[in-house]
Structures are given as structure tokens and as C-alpha cells.
Enzyme design. Structure first.
Site, PDB file in Angstrom:
ATOM      1  CE1 TYR A 185      -3.860  -2.112   0.281  1.00 29.09           C
ATOM      2  CE2 TYR A 185      -2.779  -3.188   2.284  1.00 29.09           C
ATOM      3  CZ  TYR A 185      -4.042  -3.252   1.309  1.00 29.09           C
ATOM      4  OH  TYR A 185      -4.948  -4.209   1.307  1.00 29.09           O
TER       5      TYR A 185
HETATM    6  P1  FDA Z   1      -0.343  -2.346 -10.269  1.00 25.94           P
HETATM    7  O1  FDA Z   1      -0.215  -3.006 -11.651  1.00 25.94           O
HETATM    8  O2  FDA Z   1      -0.806  -1.160  -9.969  1.00 25.94           O
HETATM    9  O3  FDA Z   1       1.508  -2.533  -9.828  1.00 25.94           O
HETATM   10  C1  FDA Z   1       2.258  -2.683  -8.516  1.00 25.94           C
HETATM   11  C2  FDA Z   1       3.545  -2.269  -8.091  1.00 25.94           C
HETATM   12  O4  FDA Z   1       4.306  -3.212  -9.206  1.00 25.94           O
HETATM   13  C3  FDA Z   1       4.028  -1.106  -9.491  1.00 25.94           C
HETATM   14  O5  FDA Z   1       5.293  -0.554  -8.883  1.00 25.94           O
HETATM   15  C4  FDA Z   1       3.956  -1.817 -10.520  1.00 25.94           C
HETATM   16  O6  FDA Z   1       4.969  -1.266 -11.421  1.00 25.94           O
HETATM   17  C5  FDA Z   1       4.932  -2.594  -9.847  1.00 25.94           C
HETATM   18  N1  FDA Z   1       4.626  -4.223 -11.031  1.00 25.94           N
HETATM   19  C6  FDA Z   1       3.943  -4.790 -11.092  1.00 25.94           C
HETATM   20  N2  FDA Z   1       4.190  -6.154 -12.021  1.00 25.94           N
HETATM   21  C7  FDA Z   1       4.749  -6.295 -12.164  1.00 25.94           C
HETATM   22  C8  FDA Z   1       5.956  -7.234 -12.519  1.00 25.94           C
HETATM   23  N3  FDA Z   1       5.089  -7.734 -13.169  1.00 25.94           N
HETATM   24  N4  FDA Z   1       6.768  -7.350 -12.355  1.00 25.94           N
HETATM   25  C9  FDA Z   1       7.326  -6.030 -12.053  1.00 25.94           C
HETATM   26  N5  FDA Z   1       6.728  -4.972 -11.454  1.00 25.94           N
HETATM   27  C10 FDA Z   1       5.794  -5.188 -11.264  1.00 25.94           C
HETATM   28  N6  FDA Z   1      -2.451  -5.998  -0.957  1.00 25.94           N
HETATM   29  C11 FDA Z   1      -2.627  -7.354   0.335  1.00 25.94           C
HETATM   30  O7  FDA Z   1      -1.411  -7.311   0.350  1.00 25.94           O
HETATM   31  N7  FDA Z   1      -3.824  -7.859   0.374  1.00 25.94           N
HETATM   32  C12 FDA Z   1      -5.023  -7.515   0.038  1.00 25.94           C
HETATM   33  O8  FDA Z   1      -5.890  -7.940   0.754  1.00 25.94           O
HETATM   34  C13 FDA Z   1      -4.689  -6.073  -0.617  1.00 25.94           C
HETATM   35  N8  FDA Z   1      -5.978  -6.326  -1.161  1.00 25.94           N
HETATM   36  C14 FDA Z   1      -5.548  -4.623  -1.920  1.00 25.94           C
HETATM   37  C15 FDA Z   1      -7.741  -4.435  -2.370  1.00 25.94           C
HETATM   38  C16 FDA Z   1      -7.202  -3.821  -3.379  1.00 25.94           C
HETATM   39  C17 FDA Z   1      -8.921  -2.719  -3.483  1.00 25.94           C
HETATM   40  C18 FDA Z   1      -6.292  -2.792  -3.925  1.00 25.94           C
HETATM   41  C19 FDA Z   1      -6.640  -1.546  -4.417  1.00 25.94           C
HETATM   42  C20 FDA Z   1      -5.075  -3.517  -2.851  1.00 25.94           C
HETATM   43  C21 FDA Z   1      -5.252  -4.032  -2.498  1.00 25.94           C
HETATM   44  N9  FDA Z   1      -3.731  -4.470  -2.194  1.00 25.94           N
HETATM   45  C22 FDA Z   1      -3.827  -5.477  -1.140  1.00 25.94           C
HETATM   46  C23 FDA Z   1      -2.207  -3.897  -1.975  1.00 25.94           C
HETATM   47  C24 FDA Z   1      -2.011  -4.696  -3.496  1.00 25.94           C
HETATM   48  O9  FDA Z   1      -1.715  -6.095  -3.371  1.00 25.94           O
HETATM   49  C25 FDA Z   1      -1.747  -3.816  -4.450  1.00 25.94           C
HETATM   50  O10 FDA Z   1      -1.538  -3.217  -4.713  1.00 25.94           O
HETATM   51  C26 FDA Z   1      -0.397  -4.941  -5.137  1.00 25.94           C
HETATM   52  O11 FDA Z   1       1.124  -4.300  -5.764  1.00 25.94           O
HETATM   53  C27 FDA Z   1      -1.452  -4.868  -6.674  1.00 25.94           C
HETATM   54  O12 FDA Z   1      -0.722  -5.407  -7.921  1.00 25.94           O
HETATM   55  P2  FDA Z   1      -0.885  -5.266  -9.188  1.00 25.94           P
HETATM   56  O13 FDA Z   1      -0.401  -6.123 -10.000  1.00 25.94           O
HETATM   57  O14 FDA Z   1      -2.672  -5.077  -9.149  1.00 25.94           O
HETATM   58  O15 FDA Z   1      -0.997  -3.874  -9.077  1.00 25.94           O
END
Ligand code: FDA
Length: 530
Positions: free
Chosen positions: A471
Site C-alpha cells: 500500500y
Molecule cells: P500494479 O500493476 O499497479 O503494480 C503495482 C507495482 O508493482 C507497481 O510499482 C508496478 O510497476 C509493479 N509491477 C507490477 N507488475 C510487475 C511485474 N510483472 N514485474 C515487476 N514489477 C511489477 N495487498 C495485500 O497484501 N492484501 C490484500 O488483501 C490487498 N487488497 C487490496 C485491495 C485493493 C482494492 C487494492 C487497490 C489493493 C490491495 N492490496 C492488497 C495491495 C496490492 O497488493 C498492491 O497494490 C499490489 O501492488 C497490486 O498489484 P497489481 O499488479 O494489481 O498492481
């Protein structure tokens, strides 16, 4: 190679024009480079989305979870690249490196600070939306899951093959695997099994030089770093091999809501002494929010006590009655279901059909700001009262604090085992979230959550005040937008997220990406200026 470049150039000009860009644009060189390397015109149109492409906005907005970062004034990428093959990822890295475009990697788009799709300097997004495969091998109890899959797709993939294996990751089913696993990943199996990152056994990563690495070829240092040290710092992780964990065919979930008039403060105060010591099979959480009071026109604050037990209701009730009688848990508060349904239950969704897990748009999107804390000593009742009262303020209409019990397996893992350091001695983690509907009022709501955070300072972990990287909170400090960020400067936020592991992360970053290609506001910087 020279011949190839010469012969395809006229053809490329057509392609770039078709996609809404011409070589005269500042990003023309980048596009030229990428198109040359992809070379097939029909593939180019499915992989490169420039600003004038009619699909640009829908591709950009498809996974933006925090609508605070999708306003007309939010900086937009010059192009969104949606690779279909590993070589497209390598080409994007190569061209962004050679033509000075910052690269933002996006998997599920749930970054709470929008870091995966917003930047203050010219940038392109590498969007892994086409990397969604989930290959479940129940015999060996492992899964290869690509970064662009969601946790819901992973959970669904597992549950469609077996009722007795699961995976300990986050609650929300629309989170992307890429960001979630690279930052840790805590959910309702956390007390029993630890983090998602604790169960990664291999990965496929593309580094700044375009090399394809697995656990063996990247070495244990880098493999350690990507399991919690944050995404967009070390490379692009395309896929992860994870080890599954046993779950019973039937679990029990419950919710007991108590408001201020029903002793919520006292019961929450008591919960703090108990929740981290309960058997590892029992996870509990408290959700604090403003609700309507029984008196018409009045508001109150509710503490929703929620739990998931890896067993049946007949075992759960006597356990809670013995350990936490103040809660008054009754059979009617409980429901038995499968582990995968419990994910939907915690996400506030109907528990069937479980295909909802495959719906990336099942949850409403909103503008929000989040902050986190880790608590090591029970908060006194007076402290809780002040905290709860802040939820009666107008700005807290759409605010929630999700308080999740630690202990259990989290206590057994060493702080330096992985970059995520918040382990033994943590009673619970608090995630504070404020949401709003009118973007013009954003400042008012953000001020409220900053006041709440400041109020909590004396009750939470100190030196450093720990925070959960998944977060992200840019209030904690950021790298310089342009130019070098020193270790000392980055330590301000780095030590909060990673404690003493931050130093090792910086050393690994220096080794693997000394030119700092993979960077963002809170990426780990290298030790020296590139
Ligand atoms: P996104 O694509 O936005 O990437 C997040 C970060 O990781 C960025 O810095 C991105 O550049 C990098 N990144 C993404 N993919 C990558 C890759 N393949 N290689 C290298 N870097 C990469 N957390 C938790 O622990 N438990 C929970 O229950 C929840 N619940 C939750 C609910 C909601 C509604 C939200 C908005 C967030 C959560 N989270 C959470 C937090 C969540 O784990 C965190 O936001 C993650 O980074 C989201 O991953 P995404 O791939 O969706 O994000």
C-alpha cells in the site's frame, strides 16, 4: 540488419501513422525502434497503443483501480505496450533504455499511488494484460502463474482442480499477481501460512539487459529481492512458480458487527490481546467504518469483527467462546463454505457463482488514499476512542480501516528471510483508506487521513514507523523525479517498508540495474549515480 532497417522503413512510416503517431513526434524514435523489432504489422497494431489510437483510453483505463489517477490532468503515457510474447517485453526494455523513456510496468493496476501507470517524466507503460496464464499442477502442488493474471484467476484456477489446496494471498480478487507477489501479499491464510511471497519457488524475470532469468540464473540474491522488495525496481517479472498449501474442503467464516453503543471500543480493545495468539487456523480482522445508528438521522462507528476458520462451525464456536467470549459469536453469525468462496465472502461479494473471481470489473472503483501501520502493543481504550471518533467526522463518510491480526506463521519467519520485514511481534496491521467521489474535494479527504495517521503515531511501531510497501504511500518520501537519489534520502521511506533489508535491496539493485532503468517514485535506488 542494415538491409532490414532500410527495406522496412517506408512500411513503418505507414504503421506509425496508422497508429496515430508519426516519426516527427518526440517519441517517434522509441516507436520506430519498437516497431522495427516487432516487425509484423498486424502484431504491432495489437501491441502498441499511441495516444491517438482510438483504443488508447480504454486500454489505459482498463485496470486503473484508483480513479484519483485517471483525471484529465493526470500525466498520460506516450504509449501503452501490451506485449504478447517475451520478445516484445525485451524489445520494450531495449527501446525505452535507448530512447530515454521511463518504463512503468503494470500487471493488475491496483497500485494505490498509481505508480504503475503515472509518471511526471515522459514514460511508456508496459502492460502485462496478455500474460494471464495460470497452470495448476495438483500432483506437484505447484502453479506457474503469469504476472498479468489476477489473484481471482489464480484462486479460481486452483479451486477448479482441487478443493484441498489453496494459496495464501490477498483478499481482493482483482489485484494483479505481478505487483502483489513482488510486494509481499497478505490475506486470510496469512496467520496459517505467511505471505504469498513466502511460497514463491521460482520466477521468470527479464532484466535491464533483456536477459531472461529464472531462479537458478538470477541467483539467490535477486530471487530474494523480487519476493517482497517491490515491483519496477529489479526487472519485469513475467511469471512466478508458487507452492500451494493445504486447505480443508470446508472452512467457516463469520461476521459480528458492534457499534459504539454496543461496546465496540471495549471489544476491539480486548481483541488486540487475543487475536494474534489464537490458533493459526483462525484468522480474524476488524473493519472500522461509519454506519447509520439505530436512532434515525444519527451516525455511529461500527467495528465489524470478521473471521475465517480452517474447520467446521462446531469446532469454531466453542473455541471463540473460550478465547474471546466478549464477542458473543453465535452459530447464526457463521457460514460454512469452501476456501475459494471465503475469498468472495471477505471481498464483500456473493459467494456464488465462484466465476465472479474471473470478473475483473466486479468491484466498484473509486478515488482513494491509503496508509498503513503495524501495531506491536495494544492501544489503550482512550486511544481507540479517539480513533473511532475520527470516523464520525464528515470526511470519513467513505473511510474504512481494515485491521488484520498477525501472529501464527508470521511470528515464525525471520525478519530478513525476505525483504518484507514485518513479522514477529506484530499484533496487527492497520490499513487506513479514505475515498471520495468529487475530485475537487480530494485535498479535504487526504488531509483527514493524514490527521488520522498523525493521531495514531503514538500507538504504532516506532523507529521506524513501519509501513507495508504493497500500500504505497508517497507521503513517506519519494525519489527525485529527475536525477540521482542517495541512499540516505531513500532510506527515509525505504527503512519504513523494509527495515534493515533495505540495505541489501540497494546492494542488489546496484548489481542488477546500476543504470536505474527500472525506477519510480519509491523504487530502490542504486548506490551510485549512473
Ligand atoms: P500494479 O500493476 O499497479 O503494480 C503495482 C507495482 O508493482 C507497481 O510499482 C508496478 O510497476 C509493479 N509491477 C507490477 N507488475 C510487475 C511485474 N510483472 N514485474 C515487476 N514489477 C511489477 N495487498 C495485500 O497484501 N492484501 C490484500 O488483501 C490487498 N487488497 C487490496 C485491495 C485493493 C482494492 C487494492 C487497490 C489493493 C490491495 N492490496 C492488497 C495491495 C496490492 O497488493 C498492491 O497494490 C499490489 O501492488 C497490486 O498489484 P497489481 O499488479 O494489481 O498492481
Amino acid at each position: 540488419m542494415k538491409f532490414l532497417q532500410f527495406s522496412v522503413l517506408p512500411f513503418l512510416i505507414v504503421i506509425l501513422s496508422l497508429n496515430g503517431a508519426t516519426l516527427a513526434h518526440p517519441y517517434g524514435d522509441f516507436l520506430h525502434c519498437l516497431s522495427l523489432r516487432i516487425s509484423n504489422s498486424s502484431t504491432i497494431s495489437k501491441v502498441i497503443y499511441t495516444q491517438n489510437n482510438p483504443s488508447y483510453s480504454s486500454v489505459l483505463n482498463a485496470s486503473i483501480q484508483n480513479t484519483r489517477f485517471s483525471t484529465p490532468t493526470t500525466p498520460k503515457p506516450y504509449a501503452i505496450i501490451t506485449p504478447r510474447k517475451t520478445s516484445h517485453v525485451q524489445s520494450t526494455i531495449y527501446c525505452s533504455k535507448n530512447h530515454g523513456f521511463q518504463l512503468r510496468i503494470r500487471s493488475g493496476g491496483h497500485d494505490v499511488e498509481g505508480v504503475s501507470y503515472v509518471s511526471q517524466v515522459p514514460f511508456v507503460i508496459l502492460d502485462l494484460v496478455n500474460f494471464q496464464a495460470v497452470k495448476v499442477d495438483t500432483k506437484n502442488e505447484v502453479v506457474w502463474v503469469q504476472s498479468g493474471a489476477t489473484t481471482g484467476e489464480l484462486y479460481y484456477g486452483i479451486a477448479s482442480k482441487t478443493q484441498t489446496l489453496g494459496f495464501p494471498a490477498g483478499i481482493c480478487h482483482t489485484i494483479g499477481i505481478g505487483g502483489h507477489l513482488s510486494g509481499g501479499g497478505f490475506g486470510i491464510l496469512g496467520r496459517k501460512y505467511g505471505l504469498a511471497a513466502d511460497h514463491i519457488i521460482d520466477a521468470k524475470l527479464i532484466d535491464a539487459n533483456g536477459r531472461i532469468l529464472n531462479r537458478k540464473s538470477m541467483g539467490e540474491d535477486l530471487f530474494w529481492a523480487i519476493r517482497g522488495g517491490g515491483g519496477n525496481t529489479f526487472g519485469v517479472v513475467l511469471a512466478w512458480k508458487i507452492k500451494l498449501v493445504p486447505v480443508p474442503p470446508v472452512v467457516t467464516v463469520f461476521t459480528v458487527n458492534k457499534n459504539l453503543e454496543q461496546n465496540a471500543t471495549k471489544i476491539f480493545h480486548r481483541w488486540q490481546y487475543i487475536a494474534h495468539k489464537l490458533p493459526n487456523d483462525l484468522f480474524t480482522a476488524v473493519w472500522i467504518m461509519k454506519v447509520n445508528s439505530s436512532q434515525v438521522g444519527k451516525k455511529t462507528v461500527q467495528a465489524g469483527f470478521r473471521g475465517m476458520f480452517l474447520g467446521g462451525v462446531d469446532e469454531l464456536i466453542p473455541l471463540i467462546q473460550h478465547e474471546f467470549p466478549e464477542l458473543g459469536l453465535a452459530k447464526e453469525n457463521c457460514t460454512q463454505m469452501s476456501w475459494v468462496q471465503s475469498i468472495l465472502y471477505f471481498g464483500g461479494l456473493p459467494i456464488q457463482p465462484v466465476e465472479i473471481l474471473l470478473n475483473r470489473n466486479a468491484l466498484p472503483r473509486s478515488s482513494l488514499k491509503a496508509k498503513t501501520d503495524f501495531v506491536k502493543e495494544p492501544i489503550p481504550e482512550t486511544g481507540i476512542e479517539g480513533f473511532m471518533n475520527m470516523f464520525l467526522e464528515e470526511e470519513a463518510d467513505f473511510a474504512i480501516t481494515m485491521i488484520e491480526a498477525f501472529g501464527g506463521k508470521m511470528d515464525e519467519i525471520q525478519e530478513n528471510e525476505l525483504p518484507y520485514p514485518h513479522r514477529a511481534g506484530i499484533l496487527f496491521e492497520s490499513t487506513y483508506i479514505v475515498q471520495w467521489t468529487n475530485e475537487e474535494d480530494a485535498g479535504t479527504y487526504i488531509n483527514w487521513i493524514r490527521r488520522l495517521y498523525s493521531y495514531m503515531a503514538s500507538y504504532v511501531s516506532k523507529s521506524p514507523r513501519e509501513a507495508y510497501y504493497n500500500y504505497k504511500d508517497l507521503d513517506l518520501g519519494t525519489n527525485n523525479v529527475n536525477g540521482y537519489t542517495s541512499y540516505e534520502q531513500a532510506s527515509v521511506w525505504g527503512l519504513k517498508y523494509f527495515k534493515n533489508n533495505f540495505k541489501r535491496l540497494v546492494q542488489i539493485k546496484t548489481m542488477i540495474d546500476p543504470m536505474n532503468l527500472f525506477r519510480n517514485e519509491q523504487s530502490v535506488p542504486p548506490l551510485w549515480s549512473p
